[in-house]
Design a protein around this motif. Structure first.
Motif, PDB file in Angstrom:
ATOM      1  N   ARG A   1     128.622  51.445 148.540  1.00 37.27           N
ATOM      2  CA  ARG A   1     128.087  51.010 147.278  1.00 37.27           C
ATOM      3  C   ARG A   1     128.297  49.333 147.033  1.00 37.27           C
ATOM      4  NH1 ARG A   1     131.940  54.784 145.079  1.00 37.27           N
ATOM      5  NH2 ARG A   1     130.890  56.904 145.087  1.00 37.27           N
ATOM      6  N   LYS A   2     129.274  48.654 147.568  1.00 31.70           N
ATOM      7  CA  LYS A   2     129.413  47.251 147.611  1.00 31.70           C
ATOM      8  C   LYS A   2     128.137  46.684 148.306  1.00 31.70           C
ATOM      9  CE  LYS A   2     134.137  47.208 146.731  1.00 31.70           C
ATOM     10  NZ  LYS A   2     135.639  46.959 147.425  1.00 31.70           N
TER      11      LYS A   2
ATOM     12  N   TYR B   1     124.810  61.417 147.990  1.00 32.03           N
ATOM     13  CA  TYR B   1     124.268  61.069 147.045  1.00 32.03           C
ATOM     14  C   TYR B   1     122.638  61.963 147.194  1.00 32.03           C
ATOM     15  CZ  TYR B   1     126.726  57.058 145.295  1.00 32.03           C
ATOM     16  OH  TYR B   1     127.567  56.373 144.780  1.00 32.03           O
TER      17      TYR B   1
ATOM     18  N   PHE C   1     119.880  48.055 142.230  1.00 36.91           N
ATOM     19  CA  PHE C   1     120.673  48.909 142.392  1.00 36.91           C
ATOM     20  C   PHE C   1     121.623  49.201 141.411  1.00 36.91           C
ATOM     21  CE2 PHE C   1     125.036  50.093 144.035  1.00 36.91           C
ATOM     22  CZ  PHE C   1     124.891  51.339 144.514  1.00 36.91           C
TER      23      PHE C   1
ATOM     24  N   CYS D   1     132.702  53.790 148.713  1.00 38.84           N
ATOM     25  CA  CYS D   1     133.087  52.383 147.835  1.00 38.84           C
ATOM     26  C   CYS D   1     132.264  51.300 148.598  1.00 38.84           C
ATOM     27  CB  CYS D   1     134.452  52.159 147.642  1.00 38.84           C
ATOM     28  SG  CYS D   1     134.975  50.740 146.737  1.00 38.84           S
TER      29      CYS D   1
ATOM     30  N   LYS E   1     124.795  47.191 146.719  1.00 43.07           N
ATOM     31  CA  LYS E   1     124.607  46.471 145.456  1.00 43.07           C
ATOM     32  C   LYS E   1     124.319  44.925 145.839  1.00 43.07           C
ATOM     33  CE  LYS E   1     126.577  45.654 140.894  1.00 43.07           C
ATOM     34  NZ  LYS E   1     127.786  45.821 140.147  1.00 43.07           N
TER      35      LYS E   1
ATOM     36  N   THR F   1     115.688  51.518 148.202  1.00 43.49           N
ATOM     37  CA  THR F   1     117.121  52.197 148.411  1.00 43.49           C
ATOM     38  C   THR F   1     117.388  53.012 149.956  1.00 43.49           C
ATOM     39  OG1 THR F   1     117.136  52.184 146.181  1.00 43.49           O
ATOM     40  CG2 THR F   1     118.844  53.588 147.178  1.00 43.49           C
TER      41      THR F   1
ATOM     42  N   VAL G   1     126.848  58.687 152.695  1.00 40.94           N
ATOM     43  CA  VAL G   1     126.114  58.343 151.699  1.00 40.94           C
ATOM     44  C   VAL G   1     125.020  59.424 151.588  1.00 40.94           C
ATOM     45  CG1 VAL G   1     124.462  56.743 150.877  1.00 40.94           C
ATOM     46  CG2 VAL G   1     126.450  55.977 151.688  1.00 40.94           C
TER      47      VAL G   1
ATOM     48  N   GLU H   1     124.628  52.007 140.057  1.00 39.17           N
ATOM     49  CA  GLU H   1     125.659  52.848 140.386  1.00 39.17           C
ATOM     50  C   GLU H   1     125.456  54.178 139.475  1.00 39.17           C
ATOM     51  OE1 GLU H   1     129.196  51.388 142.449  1.00 39.17           O
ATOM     52  OE2 GLU H   1     129.073  49.951 140.694  1.00 39.17           O
TER      53      GLU H   1
END
Length: 165
Positions: free
Chosen positions: A151-152, A123, A162, A148, A155, A104, A119, A164
């Protein structure tokens, strides 16, 4: 916070201890290399010492350091020499860190520059989008959009690994 333009060694040490971890994380996500990240951290704190900047609070201090570190890293990456280097040459440096980089974090480090800092702050450091917007001097909607999009991308890159939050 001290309003004096000159800081004692103790004040500088205190600022360093409070902020070095988050500044290192920011620099490492940009530089992808322990040694260059350490150089960027050093340059950030040297800039603090030479600037004589006074801060309203510890949050203002951290925000200034984060912006400065991000700018230093971006400038270093624009340098002509960096454009000629191959990241594969530094892969051993990346994986020799303690703690080891998981899949990750590797994916986060490979995000486009505009997403990395957001990020990490959201996070890994636990800042809200409102706080990040204030730190980076961007609209809150931009920060939420970056999160957003990031994250896309994550993922897509990480697939089933991954999750969320």
């Amino acid at each position: 916070m001290s309003k004096s333009l000159l800081r004692t060694d103790e004040e500088i040490e205190s600022i360093y201890k409070r902020n070095v971890q988050v500044i290192y994380k920011i620099c490492f996500t940009f530089m992808k290399n322990r040694h260059e990240a350490e150089d960027a951290v050093q340059e950030t704190f040297l800039k603090l010492i030479s600037s004589g900047k006074s801060f309203e609070s510890s949050e203002h201090e951290k925000a200034w350091l984060i912006r400065t570190a991000s700018n230093i890293c971006k400038n270093n990456l624009k340098h002509w020499f960096k454009k000629r280097e191959d990241i594969d040459e530094h892969i051993n440096s990346i994986y020799s860190l303690d703690p080891p980089i998981d899949e990750t974090l590797q994916a986060v480090m490979n995000l486009p520059d505009k997403y990395k800092t957001v990020v990490i702050l959201y996070y890994y450091e636990g800042y809200s989008s409102v706080d990040i917007a204030r730190i980076l001097k961007r609209p809150e909607s931009t920060i939420r959009f970056y999160l957003c999009d990031a994250r896309k991308i994550l993922k897509k890159r990480l697939g089933d690994s991954f999750y969320e939050q």
